[in-house]
Design an enzyme around this catalytic site. Structure first.
Site, PDB file in Angstrom:
ATOM      1  CB  SER B  46      -0.884  -0.025   1.247  1.00  0.00           C
ATOM      2  OG  SER B  46      -1.841   0.998   1.165  1.00  0.00           O
ATOM      3  CD  GLU B  47      -0.750   3.715  -3.493  1.00  0.00           C
ATOM      4  OE1 GLU B  47      -0.767   2.485  -3.339  1.00  0.00           O
ATOM      5  OE2 GLU B  47      -1.606   4.334  -4.166  1.00  0.00           O
ATOM      6  CG  ASN B  48      -0.773   4.148   3.144  1.00  0.00           C
ATOM      7  OD1 ASN B  48      -0.834   3.147   2.429  1.00  0.00           O
ATOM      8  ND2 ASN B  48      -1.291   4.186   4.349  1.00  0.00           N
ATOM      9  CB  SER B  88       6.116   3.842   0.020  1.00  0.00           C
ATOM     10  OG  SER B  88       5.101   3.136  -0.646  1.00  0.00           O
TER      11      SER B  88
END
Lengths: 250, 223
Positions: B46-48, B88
């Protein structure tokens, strides 16, 4: 380049000692002293997760205007950076996602607010580069799209990249979990997000945390943001509003 | 019959392989997590800043500090790691993600994708989509074949501002699975009961139909 401001004041709890590496300040007013109209402020957080709630509220209280705010999102209509948008304190927003913020989208489409939409990874790297003394970098992200328009293009090993500029700010507002007096910060879970990069990019970096502990209480090898990046530290109380509560049925 | 959203997610999940690190976008791509074959292990990014995203929490486990890129409360699975947004996107931009699944408004025969704004009407922002399409080799776009107004979303040339250029090679719609090769959509599979002519009529960009195009089977268990 960031020239870290030498604080002209001694910010200490008792006032009876030289602050030295003690970054603690006693109030939100002290924490944001020197923030004036027209400044650029980089703010950590992703959505409403890991946002410096109390410092944002203090910016609202101060009523400073014409701000350039750099943050992945702009909160929601009535919480986080959204309240500054509502009060028209923000002149320009640099962000990756407008998303669910109706007021943001309205001000953007009407032209009231200047918006520089920046890909999320590019935004994080622009902050990181700014804090690391790198003025610009090439990335393939955004090449051939509106994001790449007007930017220098260069080819490396047969692939095209665009030149993106680093971001530094007058103030960085950061939310941590725990910190020691010296400003060594630890983040919790995905509330880390943009905060470490934001912390490096401020001429004055202000961190609010849930708990301030004595030096020695945090393991040196588990510090996310070393105290060298932090100028002012304050403990806050947090609402931690959740944007979308999703649960599984048992 | 056109595929349901769940069937689309199930079909995409068949492209997962054991040991993959996978980024799933918002919408139909998110549903793919529900259909990961039981005999393989994948890590969802999840890119966060979360690698190893788990299921939604039980009501008493909800934690405001643990969310996914869609801002939903989630959990971290065993073996997960958490890191900054800069880290990330270093793993995304650096090509370390094995498979990226994302939605789109439009895709064209050159592999261009538009997914982040409709000028004058809708501005969502690109979020991490531009980084994801620039950083990944292996991308599957999942979307409806036609817009709500009935316009084809598989075009000769995208009409909306691009998210990425020449980066898409695979598209799964509710009607078909297609690959983009040499300036055309190549029809590889049809949804059950959907004819080649139906796909042709719904595709505005150049469509190549080579030989027999099998129907997707939903009887087989996922590989």
């Amino acid at each position: 380049m960031i020239r870290r401001a030498k604080l002209g004041l001694v910010f200490g709890h008792s006032g009876s000692h030289v602050a030295g590496f003690d970054k603690r300040v006693g109030s939100n007013e002290e924490a944001l002293a020197g923030l004036v109209d027209g400044m650029t402020v980089v703010v950590g957080g992703f959505g409403l997760c890991g946002i410096p709630e109390n410092l944002i509220a203090q910016v609202r209280t101060m009523g400073v205007r014409q701000l350039t705010v750099v943050s992945n999102n702009c909160g929601v209509d009535d919480f986080g950076l959204g309240v500054l948008l509502k009060d028209r304190q923000i002149r320009k927003m640099i962000a990756s996602y407008v998303g669910e913020n109706a007021e943001f989208e309205r001000q953007l489409l009407s032209g009231e607010l200047e918006v520089e939409l920046t890909p999320q990874g590019t935004l994080a790297e622009r902050m990181r580069a700014g804090g690391a003394g790198i003025p610009a970098f090439y990335t393939a992200t955004g090449y051939g799209t509106p994001v790449g328009e007007g930017k220098e293009i260069r080819e490396f090993k047969g692939r095209k990249y665009i030149l993106e500029q680093a971001i530094t700010a007058d103030f960085a507002l950061v939310k941590g979990w725990k910190a020691d007096w010296y400003g060594n910060v630890v983040y919790r879970h995905t509330a880390q997000n943009f905060n470490p990069a934001a912390a490096t990019a401020g001429r004055v970096t202000v961190v609010e945390v849930e708990e301030i502990v004595a030096p020695g209480m945090l393991r040196p090898d588990q510090i996310h943001t070393p105290g060298i990046y932090v100028d002012r530290l304050i403990q806050g109380r947090f609402e931690k509003r959740i944007e979308k509560t999703t649960v599984r049925s048992r | 019959m056109a595929l349901t959203r769940e069937q689309m997610a199930w079909r995409v999940a068949r492209e997962l392989r054991d040991g993959y690190y996978v980024n799933l976008g918002i919408g139909i791509p998110t549903l793919v997590a529900n259909y990961i074959p039981a005999d393989i292990d994948v890590m969802l990014q999840s890119e966060n800043g979360l690698l190893g995203m788990g299921p939604f929490p039980a009501a008493n486990e909800v934690d405001a500090d643990l969310i996914n890129a869609g801002k939903q409360t989630v959990t971290a699975r065993r073996g997960a790691s958490i890191f900054s947004s800069a880290d990330s996107f270093a793993m995304i931009r650096g090509g370390h993600i094995d498979l990226t699944v994302l939605g789109a408004f439009e895709v064209d025969v050159e592999g261009n994708i538009a997914s982040w704004m409709v000028p004058g009407k809708l501005v969502k922002g690109m979020g991490g989509a531009m980084d994801l399409v620039a950083g990944a080799d292996n991308i599957i776009v999942t979307m409806m074949h036609a817009s709500k107004d009935g316009e084809s979303k598989l075009l000769q040339r995208c009409s909306l501002p691009l998210t990425g250029r020449a980066c898409i090679r695979r598209v799964l719609t509710d009607l078909a699975y297609l690959e983009i090769e040499s300036g055309a959509f190549v029809l590889r599979e049809r949804a059950p009961g959907v004819s080649i002519d139906q796909v042709r009529a719904a595709t505005a960009g150049k469509l190549v139909v080579a030989g027999d195009v099998p129907e997707m089977s939903f009887d087989d268990p996922p590989r």
